[in-house]
Scaffold this active site. Structure first.
Site, mmCIF file in Angstrom:
data_model
loop_
_atom_site.group_PDB
_atom_site.id
_atom_site.type_symbol
_atom_site.label_atom_id
_atom_site.label_comp_id
_atom_site.label_asym_id
_atom_site.label_seq_id
_atom_site.Cartn_x
_atom_site.Cartn_y
_atom_site.Cartn_z
ATOM 1 N N ALA A 124 -7.459 -4.112 6.338
ATOM 2 C CA ALA A 124 -6.021 -4.394 6.422
ATOM 3 C C ALA A 124 -5.603 -4.585 7.879
ATOM 4 C CB ALA A 124 -5.216 -3.266 5.772
ATOM 5 N N ALA A 125 -5.689 -3.515 8.688
ATOM 6 C CA ALA A 125 -5.233 -3.591 10.079
ATOM 7 C C ALA A 125 -6.046 -4.622 10.868
ATOM 8 C CB ALA A 125 -5.343 -2.213 10.732
ATOM 9 N N ARG A 182 -3.191 -16.591 16.276
ATOM 10 C CA ARG A 182 -1.996 -17.441 16.342
ATOM 11 C C ARG A 182 -1.348 -17.370 17.726
ATOM 12 N NH1 ARG A 182 -0.994 -15.953 10.963
ATOM 13 N NH2 ARG A 182 0.391 -14.265 11.563
ATOM 14 N N CYS A 214 -5.705 -0.762 -1.965
ATOM 15 C CA CYS A 214 -4.740 -0.030 -2.804
ATOM 16 C C CYS A 214 -4.693 -0.573 -4.221
ATOM 17 C CB CYS A 214 -3.330 -0.124 -2.219
ATOM 18 S SG CYS A 214 -3.215 0.367 -0.503
ATOM 19 N N VAL A 270 -20.990 -1.762 13.731
ATOM 20 C CA VAL A 270 -20.872 -1.498 15.161
ATOM 21 C C VAL A 270 -21.301 -0.057 15.403
ATOM 22 C CG1 VAL A 270 -19.295 -1.364 17.130
ATOM 23 C CG2 VAL A 270 -19.030 -3.187 15.413
ATOM 24 N N ASP A 291 -6.003 2.980 9.519
ATOM 25 C CA ASP A 291 -6.340 4.326 9.061
ATOM 26 C C ASP A 291 -7.169 5.147 10.047
ATOM 27 O OD1 ASP A 291 -5.043 3.578 6.792
ATOM 28 O OD2 ASP A 291 -6.761 3.733 5.446
ATOM 29 N N ASN A 345 -0.935 -2.572 8.183
ATOM 30 C CA ASN A 345 -0.496 -3.935 8.455
ATOM 31 C C ASN A 345 0.407 -4.018 9.675
ATOM 32 O OD1 ASN A 345 -0.898 -6.456 6.608
ATOM 33 N ND2 ASN A 345 -1.222 -4.651 5.327
ATOM 34 N N TYR A 371 26.484 0.665 -8.504
ATOM 35 C CA TYR A 371 26.585 1.330 -9.807
ATOM 36 C C TYR A 371 26.804 0.312 -10.918
ATOM 37 C CZ TYR A 371 28.952 3.216 -13.853
ATOM 38 O OH TYR A 371 29.310 3.465 -15.142
#
Lengths: 450, 450
Positions: A10-11, A21, A42, A79, A283, A305, A426
């Protein structure tokens, strides 16, 4: 400019896409020991449940897509070392080691399931963990040919798998070594989670707490029995260990990067580690808590993210701050939505506050609507300042709506008095006339005398 | 102490119950020209739809229950005059007038449907309005024996009735004189509401905008035809007028109380009118807007309850402030949830802000989940200060969750930058990895350069 990213779920995947970019001319490489890159871990419990049949739906971006945008992904490349002085990493591709130099390094090594050192835990092939795509595939295939399963641990993943297995007709035994389910919640809320789950009629699952697994036993390569601390023996076709996660920080630690108290990598709000031009995100690292700024370790996909994006921005030279997290989290298990944000009462105490709380059980819409459900909402505040500190809600799906409304108040550091002025939407299918969150605020105001 | 309350639906009923608890020795009387007291008028469209069969489920507290707690309710007693000098009111019980003295007066006369002065509108018995319980009963009974209906007006009640009639198999024509549906929303959001509703396949309803009814025609006591401003003739079995509401302020105005620009009674934050010991609450009075403190008229059930409580507290001598409203509102029509809070872009402009907005269309959960839906979210901010001003969301039910999260930010007067730090809950059945609200905040930050 050589940009090297370690990890790509993810990260790491987010950081790679972002920095490419920002710096189109830079060389961007992802190294990961995983067999897949850029996926929604997830979603694995829902894949296992069969909510969708094709695991490739979990893939966000393929190696080919990365390649097309100029990013090289090296799968199954582990690594093994970071050399901060020479500015390179050592990579093992199962055949040999090689060095890769970097100008900017982004560590996104994630976390891995904690494996309790129980007798027999490494001896059988039907004891699973759930982290990667192939774990999900294995567990789903095993589930489809099984009748009984034991889940060890009652956190988010444990309860998500409970739902998956129950919906597939298995007989499930969930064992939690602590004295309650979902230990991330306060004790009173854990009790409500259990009561709701055990209110399900003709249920095919059993919840055992305050008991731990002491041995896995079996003949050949399959464990067929789980033995617990009370001497209980549970027959099973397979086991999934959901006993929490630990950050993957070995190479960071060996390289000399500062590690936080939690065991995850220490970073500042720019996602910079203690070494220049080395960033960490996801993480594997700590993050500041939005309420008090203290470092916490809350490994979650949404945070990963954001941190990946922030690390990429700063690695590209664009000053960007990640202010932190509230620990907001939600999940669902059968009839029960569990949602939380900010500090629990226990955490608030640990952080030095004088917590005060109220708990209300309310309908999630007007009682005459046929779809009406109920949830229990606990809101925690600081008795000294009246500051809102957190909330937990357990029950119907409406629980999550209130927790997200509360998260905004925590981000704005509102007091109970300020938030009690809130004007919620409501309409009979959406809320009771007075929203449960306002009921809680009014009760808190009364307690605080505000 | 004589406490007199005029009106007893939401604000009046709440005020009576509250003040009796605070001042148990006081005489508390409710006078209302209604045939019922203390009921959920917002539930009438769902009663008509048949979501529940017994209209008494709408009753919150009966005359007998009020009696038991020491409150006298006078149904079908119309208050015709307030004499501020003599401190009494004139009541007509259909037979004669009598005076009732007060020490504290609480005006909760509510609002009534606006009836457009169209040819024939008073000539037929099958042209309905929806406000009271008996209106709901009549409309439901008429619906059950009908095949075709015309709804005049596309606000909240118009669209709620559209759903009710469609679900009961009627052929529905909805006519809105403005050039778009749901004029409370911004124009671009109105378009999305229409597009979503018209995406329903084999629909049995027709949406006509920019056209008004100019005549009701028929023979005998039933209108059988509606003629519009374009010469269109629509055959129908009955008609419901949903052309907005007007506050019931005649007796307040005649008594000399100050009336606001909106036409509703002017009150301060203690719900005090311009006369000493006279309070007003609910749909008959204005309220301050939480964002800029200006008086607005937003007649809603949730607000009425809060204002009734506040009026009672202050009438009992307990200083209590009602800070105001955001105009938060939600409803549902078939496949579409419509939710809003704070200022629309148009309102923001009218109030002197320099509004800037972003609109995103996003999934409400991760795309691989089978229940995934989508909604369009528009967030409005002030370009000069970066202050959040409001939001509107149209689409799946997840729209409402985001609007309520935004409401908390508006209550705390957060800027876009501050709220962009928010940490929402994430799990595949509840949200995409990055919540749509954060996507919108990031885009707004980019536009604002913050």
């Amino acid at each position: 400019m050589n940009i090297v990213i370690i990890g790509g779920v993810a990260a790491g995947a987010k950081a790679a896409a972002k920095i490419k970019r920002l710096l189109p001319d830079a060389s961007v490489k992802i190294f990961t020991d995983d067999t897949h890159v850029s996926y929604s871990s997830c979603g694995l419990p829902y894949y296992i449940q069969g909510n969708f049949k094709d695991y490739t739906m979990l893939l966000v971006r393929s190696v080919e897509e990365f390649k097309k945008s100029g990013i090289d992904v090296y799968l199954q490349h582990k690594v093994t070392k970071i050399d901060l002085k020479s500015k390179n990493i050592t990579v093992n591709n199962n055949f040999n080691d090689f060095y890769v130099p970097y100008d900017r390094l982004i560590i996104a090594t994630g976390a891995r399931p904690f494996i309790p050192e129980v007798k027999g835990v490494h001896d059988y092939t039907n004891i699973y963990i759930l982290r990667k795509i192939e774990d999900g595939i294995k567990i789903r295939n095993k589930m489809l040919e099984s009748k009984k399963v034991v889940i060890a641990g009652s956190g988010f993943i444990g309860l998500e798998l409970l739902e998956a297995f129950v919906q597939n007709g298995l007989e499930v035994t969930l064992i939690e070594r602590k004295n309650r389910l979902m230990p991330a919640f306060d004790e009173d809320m854990s009790k409500i989670i259990r009561d709701r789950l055990e209110s399900i009629e003709n249920r095919s699952f059993k919840l055992i707490t305050d008991e731990s697994i002491v041995e896995f036993a079996g003949e050949g390569e399959n464990a067929s029995k789980v033995i617990t601390s009370t001497g209980r023996e549970i027959e099973t076709d397979f086991v999934v260990l959901c006993a929490g996660v630990v950050p993957n920080t070995e190479i960071a630690r060996e390289a000399g990067l500062i590690i936080g108290k939690s065991g995850a990598i220490k970073v500042n709000k720019l996602m910079q580690t203690s070494a220049v031009n080395v960033f960490a995100c996801g993480d594997c690292c700590e993050e500041p808590h939005l309420i008090n700024g203290q470092s916490v370790w809350v490994p979650l996909g949404s945070t990963a993210n954001k941190e990946g994006r922030c690390a990429a921005m700063n690695a590209a030279g664009i000053y960007t701050v990640f202010e932190g997290v509230l620990g907001s989290a939600v999940t669902r298990c059968l009839n029960t939505t569990m949602s939380m944000t900010g500090f629990t009462e226990r955490e608030a105490q640990n952080f030095g506050y004088t917590p005060i709380s109220v708990t209300v059980n309310k309908n999630d819409m007007v009682a005459y609507m046929p779809e009406v459900g109920d949830f229990t909402l606990k809101v925690v505040a600081d008795k000294v300042t009246g500051l809102l500190l957190g909330g937990q809600a357990v029950g119907s799906i409406g629980a999550d709506k209130r927790i997200n409304a509360l998260a905004g108040a925590l981000t704005g550091r509102l007091t109970v008095r300020e938030f009690a002025n809130n004007d919620f939407t409501y309409s009979p299918p959406f809320s009771p006339t007075i929203d449960p969150l306002l009921d809680a605020m009014n009760l808190l105001c009364a307690k605080l005398g505000c």
